[in-house]
Design a protein around this motif. Structure first.
Motif, short mmCIF file in Angstrom:
data_model
loop_
_atom_site.label_atom_id
_atom_site.label_comp_id
_atom_site.label_asym_id
_atom_site.label_seq_id
_atom_site.Cartn_x
_atom_site.Cartn_y
_atom_site.Cartn_z
N LEU A 218 1.02 -1.21 -0.03
CA LEU A 218 -0.15 -0.09 -0.02
C LEU A 218 0.92 1.16 0.01
CD1 LEU A 218 -3.01 -0.69 2.37
CD2 LEU A 218 -2.71 -1.19 -0.12
N ASP A 219 2.07 1.21 0.76
CA ASP A 219 3.04 2.41 0.56
C ASP A 219 3.31 2.40 -0.70
OD1 ASP A 219 2.58 2.61 3.43
OD2 ASP A 219 4.48 1.58 4.01
N ASP A 220 3.71 1.38 -1.36
CA ASP A 220 4.30 1.52 -2.82
C ASP A 220 3.08 2.36 -3.66
OD1 ASP A 220 6.41 0.07 -2.07
OD2 ASP A 220 5.73 -1.89 -2.91
N LEU A 221 1.80 1.83 -3.44
CA LEU A 221 0.85 2.74 -4.20
C LEU A 221 0.81 4.28 -3.97
CD1 LEU A 221 -2.27 0.08 -3.97
CD2 LEU A 221 -0.50 0.05 -5.51
N VAL A 222 0.96 4.41 -2.70
CA VAL A 222 0.89 5.97 -2.31
C VAL A 222 2.22 6.49 -3.19
CG1 VAL A 222 1.31 7.55 -0.71
CG2 VAL A 222 -0.24 5.73 -0.26
N GLU A 223 3.55 6.01 -3.15
CA GLU A 223 4.54 6.62 -3.48
C GLU A 223 4.29 6.73 -5.16
OE1 GLU A 223 7.94 4.25 -2.74
OE2 GLU A 223 7.66 4.38 -0.52
N GLN A 224 3.60 5.98 -5.84
CA GLN A 224 3.47 6.00 -7.22
C GLN A 224 2.14 6.58 -7.73
OE1 GLN A 224 4.65 2.50 -9.49
NE2 GLN A 224 5.87 1.77 -7.56
N GLY A 225 1.28 7.07 -6.45
CA GLY A 225 0.07 8.00 -6.83
C GLY A 225 -0.89 7.37 -7.46
N ILE A 226 -1.05 5.90 -7.00
CA ILE A 226 -2.47 5.07 -7.40
C ILE A 226 -3.26 4.93 -6.21
CG2 ILE A 226 -2.71 2.65 -8.06
CD1 ILE A 226 0.17 2.47 -9.13
N PRO A 227 -4.76 5.22 -6.69
CA PRO A 227 -5.75 5.44 -5.66
C PRO A 227 -6.13 3.84 -5.26
CG PRO A 227 -6.26 5.63 -8.10
CD PRO A 227 -5.05 5.55 -8.43
N TYR A 228 -6.37 3.94 -4.21
CA TYR A 228 -7.05 2.69 -3.32
C TYR A 228 -7.87 3.08 -2.35
CZ TYR A 228 -3.78 2.94 0.39
OH TYR A 228 -2.96 3.34 1.61
N SER A 229 -8.84 2.22 -1.67
CA SER A 229 -9.47 2.32 -0.71
C SER A 229 -9.29 1.01 -0.02
CB SER A 229 -11.11 2.41 -1.00
OG SER A 229 -11.38 3.81 -1.40
N PHE A 230 -8.98 1.27 1.52
CA PHE A 230 -8.40 -0.01 2.26
C PHE A 230 -9.52 0.17 3.49
CE2 PHE A 230 -6.71 -1.45 6.14
CZ PHE A 230 -6.14 -2.71 5.76
N ILE A 231 -10.30 -1.12 3.80
CA ILE A 231 -11.01 -1.24 4.93
C ILE A 231 -10.73 -2.47 5.67
CG2 ILE A 231 -13.33 -1.32 5.71
CD1 ILE A 231 -14.23 -0.27 2.75
N ARG A 232 -10.59 -2.23 6.97
CA ARG A 232 -10.39 -3.36 8.15
C ARG A 232 -11.45 -3.12 9.06
NH1 ARG A 232 -9.53 -4.35 12.71
NH2 ARG A 232 -8.74 -2.29 13.18
N ILE A 233 -12.48 -4.24 9.10
CA ILE A 233 -13.37 -4.18 10.00
C ILE A 233 -13.11 -5.36 11.01
CG2 ILE A 233 -16.00 -4.61 10.41
CD1 ILE A 233 -16.40 -3.62 7.36
#
Length: 192
Positions: free
Chosen positions: A72-87
């Motif tokens: 997920l850090d890699d996605l942030v560094e490369q400017g790629i959108p995501y939504s992550f949810i932990r319930i």
């Protein structure tokens, strides 16, 4: 048993490929996070949803969880959108992480943290191949077919591997349920 969570990630095709690349580069197969995913699905528009069901999501404890969060850090560094949810088991225990970019697609932006994760496109998803998800256990089974002729010997070896943590419960269940299919595939490969 430990505290368990439902974990969901929705991202673009590019985001999934980055996660998959990181996953596949991990030498120790037990530390590859995607093998623990209950489902990995893709919409016709090319968005991916990864779901981990009833998983012990302890970021500081399990290497596979650390690796997923690094992805997920890699996605942030490369400017790629995501939504992550932990319930968590406690329905008020909700963790929500997003990476909004200037061009974040609606399909990711509207993926919201509610008890039953709201995803209007769920019926459109296609399953990612079982081979991709279960590559580790398929390899294990092929090795066992090479070493043992008797079904009981294979089951005993598999049970021991599960007890020793070399094979997860999900992988063990998959191997037992699909033994005949895997044996047929192994025999076809052996004939080549």
């Amino acid at each position: 048993m430990g505290y368990r969570s439902q974990v969901y990630l929705k991202t673009t095709t590019e985001g999934y490929l980055i996660i998959k690349r990181r996953n596949d580069s991990i030498e120790n197969l037990k530390h590859r996070p995607l093998q623990y995913a209950e489902e990995i699905k893709r919409t016709p528009a090319g968005f991916y949803k990864i779901w981990f069901c009833d998983i012990k999501w302890y970021e500081g404890t399990y290497e596979e969880i650390k690796q997923f969060m690094r992805a997920l850090d890699d996605l942030v560094e490369q400017g790629i959108p995501y939504s992550f949810i932990r319930i968590g088991e406690d329905p008020t225990d909700i963790e929500y992480k997003v990476n909004w970019t200037d061009d974040v697609p609606d399909e990711i932006q509207t993926f919201e943290p509610v008890i039953d994760v709201n995803d209007e496109d769920w019926s459109c998803y296609e399953d990612i191949t079982k081979t991709e998800k279960y590559s580790h256990i398929i390899g294990v089974m092929f090795d066992l077919f090479d070493k043992h002729e008797e079904c009981d010997d294979i089951k005993d070896a598999l049970r021991n591997m599960n007890r020793d943590g070399e094979v997860s419960d999900t992988e063990y269940d998959y191997a037992i349920e699909h033994r005949e299919e895997l044996l047929k595939e192994w025999e076809e490969r052996s004939e080549r």
